[in-house]
Design an enzyme around this catalytic site. Structure first.
Site, PDB file in Angstrom:
ATOM      1  N   SER A 126      -8.086  31.366-122.897  1.00 12.32           N
ATOM      2  CA  SER A 126      -8.769  30.705-124.280  1.00 12.32           C
ATOM      3  C   SER A 126      -7.739  30.967-125.238  1.00 12.32           C
ATOM      4  O   SER A 126      -7.195  32.304-125.579  1.00 12.32           O
ATOM      5  CB  SER A 126     -10.075  31.581-124.427  1.00 12.32           C
ATOM      6  OG  SER A 126     -10.480  30.989-125.621  1.00 12.32           O
ATOM      7  N   GLU A 127      -7.328  30.081-126.126  1.00 12.17           N
ATOM      8  CA  GLU A 127      -6.144  30.209-126.825  1.00 12.17           C
ATOM      9  C   GLU A 127      -6.368  31.246-128.063  1.00 12.17           C
ATOM     10  O   GLU A 127      -5.431  31.452-128.798  1.00 12.17           O
ATOM     11  CB  GLU A 127      -5.801  28.786-127.551  1.00 12.17           C
ATOM     12  CG  GLU A 127      -6.807  28.070-128.570  1.00 12.17           C
ATOM     13  CD  GLU A 127      -7.713  27.379-127.688  1.00 12.17           C
ATOM     14  OE1 GLU A 127      -7.854  27.522-126.475  1.00 12.17           O
ATOM     15  OE2 GLU A 127      -8.180  26.247-128.237  1.00 12.17           O
ATOM     16  N   ASN A 128      -7.377  31.597-128.366  1.00 13.91           N
ATOM     17  CA  ASN A 128      -7.670  32.665-129.432  1.00 13.91           C
ATOM     18  C   ASN A 128      -7.146  34.164-129.160  1.00 13.91           C
ATOM     19  O   ASN A 128      -6.941  34.874-129.571  1.00 13.91           O
ATOM     20  CB  ASN A 128      -8.994  32.820-129.990  1.00 13.91           C
ATOM     21  CG  ASN A 128      -9.929  33.113-128.721  1.00 13.91           C
ATOM     22  OD1 ASN A 128      -9.793  32.275-127.772  1.00 13.91           O
ATOM     23  ND2 ASN A 128     -10.916  33.944-128.979  1.00 13.91           N
TER      24      ASN A 128
END
Lengths: 207, 216
Positions: free
Chosen positions: B54-56
C-alpha cells in the site's frame, strides 16, 4: 550551529511554534486522518501568521486537520497530491483565493527527500506523456524518457510522532510514519508533537 | 464462434471480476491493489499468497480488522483501517515510492476510466470535471512492472472505455498489459485488443459493438 544538543522538549505549543513567521513554507505530516499533528495545526492559527505555503498530501480531509487553515484564510498556496473530497480546497481553488499545485504523490515526497539530501533536482519517469511534464525539461536516458523535477525545501515541518525524546529522536507508529519522516528531512526546523500531550519536541534537522 | 440469439448475456459482477483478477497474481508477488474495484481482489487471494503493498507505506497488508481491533494509524492508501501480516513492514513515503518507481512492485491492479489499444491508461481526471488530484496513480502506472486495469466495459452513458486513443488526460503511456471488464479479459495489442476471455453469453460481436477499437 553550536549548542544544538540542548534539551529539545518544549513545554507549550506556542513556544514550539515561535519560529513560524508570515510567508513561510510549512510541511505538514499526515496521510488522510492518520498522523496529523492536530495541536500544532491549531497552534499555527493561534499564532496569527499569514500568506503561508502549505505542503501536505491531502491538505485537510473531511473538514478536519488542515481544513482549519483553509477556513482561517492563512494560506496563499497549497502543494499536495490529492484533493479528493476536500470541498473547502476545491472552493478556494476555483475562486482563486488559493493557488493549488498538484504533484504525483511519489514526486511530491521525492522532491522533499531530495531537498533534505542536498539534491537540487532529479529525473523521474512518473508523469512522462501527461500534463505533469508540461513546462518541464525532459531527457531521454538509456532509451527511456524522464521529466526533471526540482527539490522542494520547507522552512519548517510539523509532524506527529508516537514517542519523542529530549534529543529530538522520534518514533512513529505503523503507517503514521508515512509522510512525517519524509517531511522532516527537507525542513530547516522540525517541530513534532508526541502522543503524550504534555511533551513537545523541537528539533533542528539542519546538517 | 457464434451463439444463438437466445443465449443470455451474463456480464461479470464486480466479485467475478475480482476473482478473475486474483488469478493473474503469482504466489509471492509484490502487488499493489488500487482504490475501488481492485481493493476487492484481496478477498479472493489466500492470506499470505502475495505481498500486498500500500503506497502510504505498508508491505504485507492483511485483511480488514474485526470491529474493535481497528488501529487508526494502520491504514491503506484508501484510508481504510487494515492489518499487517507477520513479516510485514511499514516505511516512509519516500521509500514506498522508491519501491514503486524502482520497479520493485511486480504488479499493480488499477481502476481505469479509459484504456487505449497501445496500453495508455487514463484514470485520474475527467475532461472538464473537478480535479480530484493524482495521488499515487501516475507513480503506480509508470513504475510497477506490470499493470492490469479493471473497469466496467462502457460508461453509464454507454460510451466506449476501451478505445483506439484516450481522450481523457493520461495517467501513463503504454503501460497496461491486460484489461478486465464485466464483459471479459482483453489485451492491448497496438491497433486493437486481443480477446483473452469473454463473460458468459458475451459474443465477440457483442463485445466489439461496445469497444472503440478492433477486437482481434
Amino acid at each position: 550551529m553550536i549548542g544544538r544538543h540542548r534539551d529539545k522538549v518544549i513545554a507549550s505549543v506556542a513556544e514550539a511554534l515561535a519560529p513560524v513567521t508570515d510567508g513561510m513554507t510549512i510541511l505538514v505530516g499526515g496521510f488522510g486522518l492518520s498522523g496529523n499533528p492536530e495541536a500544532l495545526i491549531r497552534g499555527v492559527i493561534e499564532r496569527g501568521v499569514r500568506d503561508l505555503t502549505l505542503v501536505s498530501n491531502n491538505a485537510g480531509n473531511l473538514g478536519k486537520g488542515l481544513a482549519q487553515w483553509l477556513r482561517a484564510g492563512i494560506l496563499r498556496k497549497v502543494i499536495c497530491s490529492y484533493i479528493g473530497g476536500n470541498d473547502e480546497l476545491h472552493t478556494r481553488r476555483a475562486s482563486g483565493e488559493i493557488a493549488v499545485e498538484i504533484n504525483p504523490q511519489g514526486t511530491l515526497v521525492e522532491r522533499m527527500r531530495a531537498a533534505g539530501a542536498g539534491i537540487p533536482a532529479f529525473y523521474t519517469p512518473t508523469g512522462v506523456g501527461t500534463v505533469v511534464e508540461h513546462g518541464k525539461e525532459t531527457k531521454e536516458i538509456d532509451g527511456r524518457r524522464y521529466v526533471l523535477e526540482r527539490a522542494l525545501p520547507g522552512d519548517i515541518a510539523l509532524v506527529r510522532a508516537h514517542v519523542a525524546d529530549r534529543f529530538g529522536n522520534l518514533r512513529f507508529w505503523r503507517t503514521a510514519r508515512s509522510i512525517p519522516t519524509t517531511f522532516t528531512s527537507p525542513a530547516s526546523t522540525s517541530t513534532a508533537s508526541s502522543t503524550s500531550p504534555s511533551t513537545r519536541t523541537r528539533s533542528s534537522s539542519a546538517p | 464462434m457464434s451463439s444463438s440469439p437466445s443465449t443470455p448475456v451474463i456480464p461479470w459482477s464486480s466479485e467475478d471480476m475480482a476473482r478473475r483478477a486474483a488469478r493473474e497474481i503469482p504466489a509471492g508477488a509484490v502487488v499493489n491493489l488500487g482504490i475501488g474495484l481492485p481493493t476487492q481482489v484481496a478477498d479472493y487471494l489466500p492470506v499470505g499468497h502475495a505481498w500486498l503493498h500500500s503506497e502510504n507505506g505498508l508491505l504485507g497488508m492483511g485483511p480488514f480488522p474485526f470491529e474493535g481491533d481497528e488501529d487508526p494509524n494502520l491504514i491503506n492508501a484508501g484510508k481504510q483501517t487494515v492489518t499487517i501480516l507477520p513479516g510485514g513492514s511499514t516505511f516512509d513515503s519516500a521509500a514506498s515510492f522508491a519501491m514503486i518507481r524502482g520497479g520493485h512492485v511486480d504488479l499493480a491492479i488499477l481502476g481505469a476510466m479509459q484504456v487505449s489499444a497501445t496500453g495508455d491508461l487514463a484514470n485520474w481526471a475527467v475532461p472538464g470535471g473537478k480535479v480530484m488530484g493524482i495521488g499515487g496513480a501516475m507513480d503506480l502506472a509508470s513504475g510497477c512492472r506490470h499493470v492490469i486495469a479493471m473497469m466496467q466495459h462502457v460508461t453509464k452513458k454507454q460510451e466506449h472505455k476501451l478505445v483506439s486513443a484516450c481522450d481523457y488526460p493520461l495517467t501513463a503511456a503504454r503501460v497496461v498489459s491486460l484489461v478486465i471488464t464485466d464483459l471479459g479479459v482483453f489485451e492491448p495489442s497496438g491497433d486493437g485488443f486481443r480477446v483473452v476471455e469473454l463473460a458468459p453469453g458475451v459474443t465477440r460481436d457483442y463485445a466489439q459493438a461496445r469497444t472503440g477499437a478492433p477486437l482481434g
